[in-house]
Write an enzyme that holds these catalytic residues in place. Structure first.
Site, mmCIF file in Angstrom:
data_model
loop_
_atom_site.group_PDB
_atom_site.id
_atom_site.type_symbol
_atom_site.label_atom_id
_atom_site.label_comp_id
_atom_site.label_asym_id
_atom_site.label_seq_id
_atom_site.Cartn_x
_atom_site.Cartn_y
_atom_site.Cartn_z
ATOM 1 N N HIS A 129 -50.560 60.794 52.839
ATOM 2 C CA HIS A 129 -50.221 60.095 52.425
ATOM 3 C C HIS A 129 -50.682 58.323 53.147
ATOM 4 O O HIS A 129 -50.153 57.374 53.572
ATOM 5 C CB HIS A 129 -48.484 59.568 52.185
ATOM 6 C CG HIS A 129 -47.835 60.301 51.357
ATOM 7 N ND1 HIS A 129 -48.108 60.983 49.794
ATOM 8 C CD2 HIS A 129 -46.922 60.510 51.504
ATOM 9 C CE1 HIS A 129 -47.491 61.480 49.706
ATOM 10 N NE2 HIS A 129 -46.649 61.671 50.389
ATOM 11 N N HIS A 200 -42.505 56.451 45.741
ATOM 12 C CA HIS A 200 -42.258 57.899 46.735
ATOM 13 C C HIS A 200 -40.835 57.663 46.612
ATOM 14 O O HIS A 200 -40.184 57.768 47.712
ATOM 15 C CB HIS A 200 -43.378 58.155 47.276
ATOM 16 C CG HIS A 200 -43.184 59.332 48.157
ATOM 17 N ND1 HIS A 200 -41.866 59.867 48.762
ATOM 18 C CD2 HIS A 200 -44.150 60.368 48.428
ATOM 19 C CE1 HIS A 200 -42.372 61.761 49.299
ATOM 20 N NE2 HIS A 200 -43.705 61.127 48.817
ATOM 21 N N GLU A 337 -45.051 61.595 40.617
ATOM 22 C CA GLU A 337 -45.053 61.081 42.143
ATOM 23 C C GLU A 337 -46.751 60.478 41.050
ATOM 24 O O GLU A 337 -48.058 61.617 41.424
ATOM 25 C CB GLU A 337 -45.903 60.759 43.071
ATOM 26 C CG GLU A 337 -44.648 60.700 44.311
ATOM 27 C CD GLU A 337 -45.200 62.200 45.630
ATOM 28 O OE1 GLU A 337 -45.612 61.890 46.249
ATOM 29 O OE2 GLU A 337 -44.438 63.185 45.446
HETATM 30 C C1 BGC Z 1 -45.662 65.695 49.163
HETATM 31 C C2 BGC Z 1 -44.623 66.511 50.269
HETATM 32 C C3 BGC Z 1 -44.359 66.010 51.225
HETATM 33 C C4 BGC Z 1 -43.088 64.914 50.843
HETATM 34 C C5 BGC Z 1 -43.019 63.776 52.202
HETATM 35 C C6 BGC Z 1 -44.811 64.822 48.282
HETATM 36 O O1 BGC Z 1 -45.568 63.540 48.216
HETATM 37 O O2 BGC Z 1 -46.457 66.592 47.933
HETATM 38 O O3 BGC Z 1 -45.774 67.258 50.485
HETATM 39 O O4 BGC Z 1 -43.405 67.082 52.143
HETATM 40 O O5 BGC Z 1 -44.291 63.460 49.959
HETATM 41 O O6 BGC Z 1 -44.051 63.707 53.116
#
Ligand code: BGC
Length: 372
Positions: A129, A200, A337
């Site tokens: 991210h 998210h 997402e």
């Molecule tokens: C990811 C997860 C992660 C979560 C929070 C999601 O988009 O796919 O693996 O733990 O975000 O970081």
């Protein structure tokens, strides 16, 4: 033009502007002060039917989303926190716009036009991210366009998180009269780079995050998904969902296969995968739906993206306390997402996420709510 005419135009112009501004004035209130002293505001957007979102300009985060149930009760369907300090510490990306790169880039490295870029390492050996301080931790500029539209922008300096190019992104949130939360993204760069932002939000359609989401019925319009390795990096394979627990072509309870013995499920500790959406990337199409029979709330996801990451809240473990002092227990929310595929910069067979100077990144994703 005489000076009287000029004065008349000036007066009318000023009155028109003032009227417009007052019509567009929408509730904004202070949300808190960051450790470094910067002030953060809370903005509210809503439609005439009562659907309302609250957004802060820290991480462009949606902090609440109130939607009616079958009885007409408006309840919050997203997780989050009561205060800014909790958002500042958060590493679960609650309600945020994540970027520059939603999800993982394997080995926190990629090569573009012959140059290798080392990114922040913040998830095992990988970059997740956007790195240590992605878009979710930035202060965005925010402009209220109208009572139902909010436009946020952020300029990410060249080299931020290790990514090349000075990137300017804007995100526009709209609550439409059709009970949609519409998210429109735009991005430009001054050097060739990669860009793959997403939203998210952690959804729980029951309106209470004390309930888990295992009875929510999910449909994902995808014939294929991208299997991952133990570090949740796609292997590069594009595999059919048929005869796997990842088949959501027909609506199915999330809990139905979430704990069965399966390598992909065990790598994700549940669902934490990218589905390759059917239909044409670039065209807005219905790609997923989520239904909670208890409240009657239905959420449809329309997107123009190539992929959808479905994360079933597997890492929520009760250690995080959210709004109204509720502890967020295992699988009490899920994320849908819309984005391009994880690790695309290292996978030549995945859709390209490269953005060049002179081009514009565009994404539209819609979360549409109704009652069934
Ligand atoms: C990811 C997860 C992660 C979560 C929070 C999601 O988009 O796919 O693996 O733990 O975000 O970081």
């Amino acid at each position: 033009m005489s000076s009287v005419e000029k004065l008349t135009i000036l007066i009318f112009g000023t009155v028109f502007l003032l009227m417009n501004c007052s019509q567009n004035k929408v509730p904004t209130k202070p949300f808190g002060v960051l450790e470094d002293g910067r002030e953060i505001n809370l903005y509210t957007i809503s439609n005439s039917r009562g659907m309302t979102a609250e957004v802060i300009n820290f991480g462009a985060r949606i902090v609440s989303l109130k939607v009616a149930d079958r009885q007409g009760n408006f309840e919050d369907v997203v997780l989050g926190f009561d205060n800014l300090a909790a958002y500042e510490k958060d590493n679960s990306y609650q309600g945020a716009i994540v970027g520059r790169y939603g999800n993982r880039i394997g080995g926190a490295k990629f090569t573009l036009e012959g140059k290798t870029y080392q990114l922040d390492i913040n998830d095992g050996a990988n970059c997740l991210h956007g790195g240590k301080e992605g878009f979710d931790k930035k202060v965005w500029k925010c402009r209220q366009i109208s009572p139902n539209v909010l436009k946020l922008s952020y300029v990410s300096p060249d080299g931020e998180g290790g990514f090349p190019g000075r990137v300017k992104v804007t995100v526009t949130y709209t609550i439409t009269e059709d009970n949609e939360l519409k998210i429109e993204y735009r991005g430009v760069t001054d050097k060739t780079t990669v860009l793959n932002p997403t939203s998210h939000c952690y959804f729980n359609l029951t309106g209470s995050p004390e309930n888990d989401i295992l009875d929510h019925e999910l449909m994902i319009d995808a014939d294929y998904f991208t299997p991952v390795d133990g570090g949740l990096i796609p292997t590069g394979e594009i595999r059919s969902v048929v005869d796997t627990p990842l088949d959501f072509l027909k609506p199915k309870k999330i809990g139905q296969h979430i704990d069965i013995s399966n390598e992909q499920i065990s790598f994700g500790s549940g669902y934490d995968h990218n589905w390759m959406l059917n239909g044409q990337p670039g065209q807005l199409r219905l790609s997923a739906s989520l239904y909670d029979s208890q409240s009657g709330r239905m959420m449809e996801v329309l997107t123009d993206q190539a992929g959808l990451q479905f994360y079933s809240g597997n890492f929520l473990d009760g250690s995080m306390t959210g709004k109204h002092s509720i502890r967020y227990k295992h699988r009490t929310a899920l994320c849908l997402e819309a984005q391009s595929f994880p690790d695309s910069p290292n996978k030549t067979n995945f859709p390209s996420v490269v953005l060049k100077p002179g081009e514009e990144y565009k994404q539209t994703t819609v979360y549409r709510f109704s009652i069934k």
